[in-house]
Write an enzyme that holds these catalytic residues in place. Structure first.
Site, short mmCIF file in Angstrom:
data_model
loop_
_atom_site.label_atom_id
_atom_site.label_comp_id
_atom_site.label_asym_id
_atom_site.label_seq_id
_atom_site.Cartn_x
_atom_site.Cartn_y
_atom_site.Cartn_z
N TYR A 135 0.93 -1.16 0.17
CA TYR A 135 -0.12 0.08 0.01
C TYR A 135 0.82 1.20 0.09
CZ TYR A 135 -4.23 -2.76 0.97
OH TYR A 135 -5.17 -3.54 0.84
N LYS A 185 2.71 -15.49 2.09
CA LYS A 185 2.37 -15.98 0.77
C LYS A 185 3.96 -16.45 0.44
CE LYS A 185 0.04 -17.38 -3.00
NZ LYS A 185 -0.77 -18.59 -3.03
N ASP A 217 -4.26 -17.83 0.84
CA ASP A 217 -5.28 -18.43 0.05
C ASP A 217 -5.87 -19.32 1.06
OD1 ASP A 217 -2.66 -19.42 -0.19
OD2 ASP A 217 -3.17 -20.38 -2.29
N ASP A 241 -5.93 -6.36 5.55
CA ASP A 241 -7.23 -5.65 5.01
C ASP A 241 -8.20 -6.62 4.60
OD1 ASP A 241 -8.91 -3.78 3.83
OD2 ASP A 241 -7.37 -2.75 2.46
N ASP A 245 -11.89 -8.03 7.19
CA ASP A 245 -13.04 -7.72 6.80
C ASP A 245 -13.95 -9.25 6.81
OD1 ASP A 245 -12.85 -5.27 6.44
OD2 ASP A 245 -13.92 -4.84 4.70
#
Ligand code: NAD
Length: 350
Positions: A135, A185, A217, A241, A245
């Site tokens: 980000y 990952k 994943d 992020d 959620d």
């Protein structure tokens, strides 16, 4: 204990008022001072994070925030939008660790879209790094290369950035069930190979916490398949992020979920996970429990007062068991109450 109270916009003042009453009732000798942040601050001063608020927030040990934003300010220029105030305070206070619990009280199991047996009693904590990762990485942008548009972002972390968020997560796990799952990952991204290496190294400082690793994943899949296997999950900014959620939606009741954003010294900004809910603002029907539970997080993480945090959480469990429900979590057969009555019920339970 100095607390800067920022009611904000929309339902913010209504829900914060109840949280302040609960904090006051604990008689801990806290000093609370209110200031403006968000749209209300734009209206009063032209600045969503005015200087007076900055001074108060910097001098305080913790900040309690309602929520900011609303349609009234949606067309303002960026510097005069409520969200700029929120980003400003997070940045100025150096809040790099975002803690979001996803708790589903057994009484609210029907609020989730998942089967009650999968989620009833769910209690997990997602720890997300907030200030690094793809980000913020440079270079970034969209440019022309070989006659076509080319989009570019850069994922990077220094080992000290990884270590400091890992330590927050290990410390949080120590206050819970001592299980930490680090999500990366590493099979594809070198940056997250470093994340895993540093997680393993940091884990040696915390032999009492059981550390595991999971690819992002698989973590996304496991969160909906068997979320109760997790205690604390720690991950980088982008994965966090998305996963935070996903985890909050397992519970189906946004009005119940608190959050904390911490700096390196456990100073924190505490706020509900939801927004300012302009559709119900001023009606006295908003659920104040996420904000009240944010106060419990403040007592636990900034003031290291586990007993007082536990008292608030026990009181919230009790009012749910007694059948008190605001509109967002109402089911037939329960007692429908407004914001103030829900606050009264928590105070009585305390
Ligand atoms: P929202 O979370 O405010 O509302 C989504 C839905 O949930 C609405 O129907 C609302 O009525 C309901 N809801 C939310 N909190 C509730 C509560 N405590 N009790 C009962 N019902 C509740 O999200 P939105 O509608 O997308 O955003 C509204 C405004 O809030 C926007 O201006 C947005 O930018 C802002 N926002 C602020 C924050 C923050 O301050 N941290 C976070 C998210 C959104």
């Amino acid at each position: 204990m100095k607390i800067c109270v920022l009611p904000g916009d929309g339902i913010g003042p209504e829900i914060v008022a109840e949280a302040v009453r609960v904090l006051g009732a604990l008689d801990l000798g806290v000093e609370m001072e209110e200031a403006l942040l968000g749209g209300c601050a734009v209206d009063a001063t032209g600045n969503p994070y005015p200087e007076a608020t900055q001074k108060l927030a910097q001098a305080a040990d913790a900040v309690l925030l309602g929520a900011v934003g609303g349609p009234k300010w949606d067309k303002n220029v960026r510097e005069q939008r409520p969200e700029s105030g929120l980003l400003g305070i997070r940045k100025q206070l150096g809040l790099f660790a975002n803690l979001r619990p996803a708790i589903l009280y057994p009484e609210l199991a029907n609020a989730s879209t998942l089967k009650p047996e999968v989620v009833a009693g769910l209690d997990i904590l997602i720890v997300r790094e907030l200030t690094g990762d793809i980000y913020f990485g440079q270079p970034r942008g969209i440019e022309m290369r070989n006659g076509e548009r080319f989009g570019l972002n850069t994922m990077h972390y220094t080992e000290s950035e990884i270590r400091r968020i890992l330590r927050v997560a290990f410390e949080a796990a120590r206050k819970r069930n001592r299980k930490l799952c680090s999500v990366d990952k590493m099979n594809v991204l070198e940056c997250t190979q470093l994340w895993r290496d540093v997680a393993i190294e940091t884990g040696r400082e915390y032999p009492d916490v059981e550390l595991s690793h999971m690819l992002v994943d698989n973590a996304a899949m496991q969160l909906v398949k068997n979320p109760k296997q997790f205690d604390v999950v720690v991950t980088g900014n982008m994965f966090g992020d998305i996963l935070s959620d996903e985890a909050s939606m397992l519970t189906g009741s946004i009005g119940m979920l608190p959050s904390a954003s911490l700096d390196a010294n456990n100073k924190g900004l505490y706020e509900p996970s939801h927004g300012s809910a302009p559709d119900i603002a001023g009606k006295g029907v908003a659920n104040p429990l996420a904000t009240i539970l944010s106060v419990a997080m403040m007592l636990r993480y900034t003031f290291a007062n586990e007993a007082a945090a536990g008292r608030i959480e026990a009181a919230v469990k009790k009012v749910l068991a007694q059948g008190f429900r605001t509109g967002d979590i109402f089911e037939p057969g329960m007692k429908k109450v407004g914001t103030r009555e829900m606050g009264d019920a928590v105070l009585a339970a305390l």
